[in-house]
Design a protein around this motif. Structure first.
Motif, PDB file in Angstrom:
ATOM      1  N   UNK A   9       0.834  -1.206   0.000  1.00 20.55           N
ATOM      2  CA  UNK A   9       0.000   0.000   0.000  1.00 20.55           C
ATOM      3  C   UNK A   9       0.866   1.252   0.000  1.00 20.55           C
ATOM      4  N   UNK A  10       1.935   1.240   0.771  1.00 23.60           N
ATOM      5  CA  UNK A  10       2.850   2.377   0.811  1.00 23.60           C
ATOM      6  C   UNK A  10       3.516   2.565  -0.544  1.00 23.60           C
ATOM      7  N   UNK A  11       3.854   1.471  -1.195  1.00 17.53           N
ATOM      8  CA  UNK A  11       4.460   1.546  -2.519  1.00 17.53           C
ATOM      9  C   UNK A  11       3.503   2.207  -3.509  1.00 17.53           C
ATOM     10  N   UNK A  12       2.211   1.963  -3.338  1.00 16.46           N
ATOM     11  CA  UNK A  12       1.225   2.609  -4.195  1.00 16.46           C
ATOM     12  C   UNK A  12       1.255   4.120  -4.015  1.00 16.46           C
ATOM     13  N   UNK A  16       1.848   6.701  -6.954  1.00 14.06           N
ATOM     14  CA  UNK A  16       0.729   7.582  -7.278  1.00 14.06           C
ATOM     15  C   UNK A  16       1.179   9.027  -7.487  1.00 14.06           C
ATOM     16  N   UNK A  17       2.405   9.338  -7.114  1.00 11.21           N
ATOM     17  CA  UNK A  17       2.975  10.667  -7.356  1.00 11.21           C
ATOM     18  C   UNK A  17       3.887  10.516  -8.569  1.00 11.21           C
ATOM     19  N   UNK A  25      11.544   5.725  -7.075  1.00 12.25           N
ATOM     20  CA  UNK A  25      11.499   5.598  -5.615  1.00 12.25           C
ATOM     21  C   UNK A  25      10.740   4.333  -5.241  1.00 12.25           C
ATOM     22  N   UNK A  26      11.329   3.546  -4.316  1.00 10.14           N
ATOM     23  CA  UNK A  26      10.697   2.317  -3.823  1.00 10.14           C
ATOM     24  C   UNK A  26      10.560   2.396  -2.313  1.00 10.14           C
ATOM     25  N   UNK A  27       9.370   2.118  -1.809  1.00 10.40           N
ATOM     26  CA  UNK A  27       9.160   2.040  -0.371  1.00 10.40           C
ATOM     27  C   UNK A  27       9.558   0.637   0.075  1.00 10.40           C
TER      28      UNK A  27
END
Length: 153
Positions: A9-12, A16-17, A25-27
């Motif tokens: 979800x954080x990666x989304x 999304x930006x 950028x990867x979470x």
């Protein structure tokens, strides 16, 4: 009340930006009070062959949003709230080479205070420090940002 966002979800959030997605950028981690993201060298290398300063700033700044999403239940207890950045500064320490990792954390006590303030006043403000390290583990930059979880409307 503990709330944890799944890394997917954080990666989304990052994807999304559009600019964060274009930067690659990867979470890597997103748990209550803690967020880690990674910035690849390409396409973030400048004309000197080191990581572009704006890319370093961007990966650090976005941690405030990821951490907020992972820490505060913005679809439940704090529905209608959004994470916002109010102010942020960066200190560049050395040129960054290779993959850069950005890390930021809030203590449990600070999380509880922000949550209580948000519920009581419609906004909870916090200061978040992020550390950016390069592929050798050396600190290349650090940021200090003031963020809010704030009710819109």
């Amino acid at each position: 009340m503990a709330y944890t966002l799944r890394v997917e979800e954080a990666a989304q959030f990052a994807s999304s930006v559009p600019i964060l997605d274009a930067m690659g950028v990867r979470v890597l981690e997103a748990t209550a009070g803690h967020a880690v993201a990674e910035l690849p060298p390409e396409p973030n290398v400048n004309h000197f062959g080191v990581t572009y300063a704006g890319s370093l700033y961007s990966v650090a700044e976005m941690l405030g949003g990821v951490l907020s999403l992972a820490t505060f239940d913005l679809e439940g207890e704090l529905a209608g709230f959004v994470p916002l950045v109010k102010e942020s500064t960066i200190r560049f320490r050395r040129p960054a080479l290779g993959v850069v990792r950005a890390t930021a954390s809030l203590s449990d006590a600070e999380v509880a205070r922000v949550r209580a303030d948000a519920l009581a006043t419609g906004k909870g403000e916090f200061v978040l420090e992020a550390t950016l390290t390069d592929a050798r583990g050396e600190v290349v930059a650090s940021t200090i940002g003031t963020y809010q979880v704030r009710r819109l409307g």
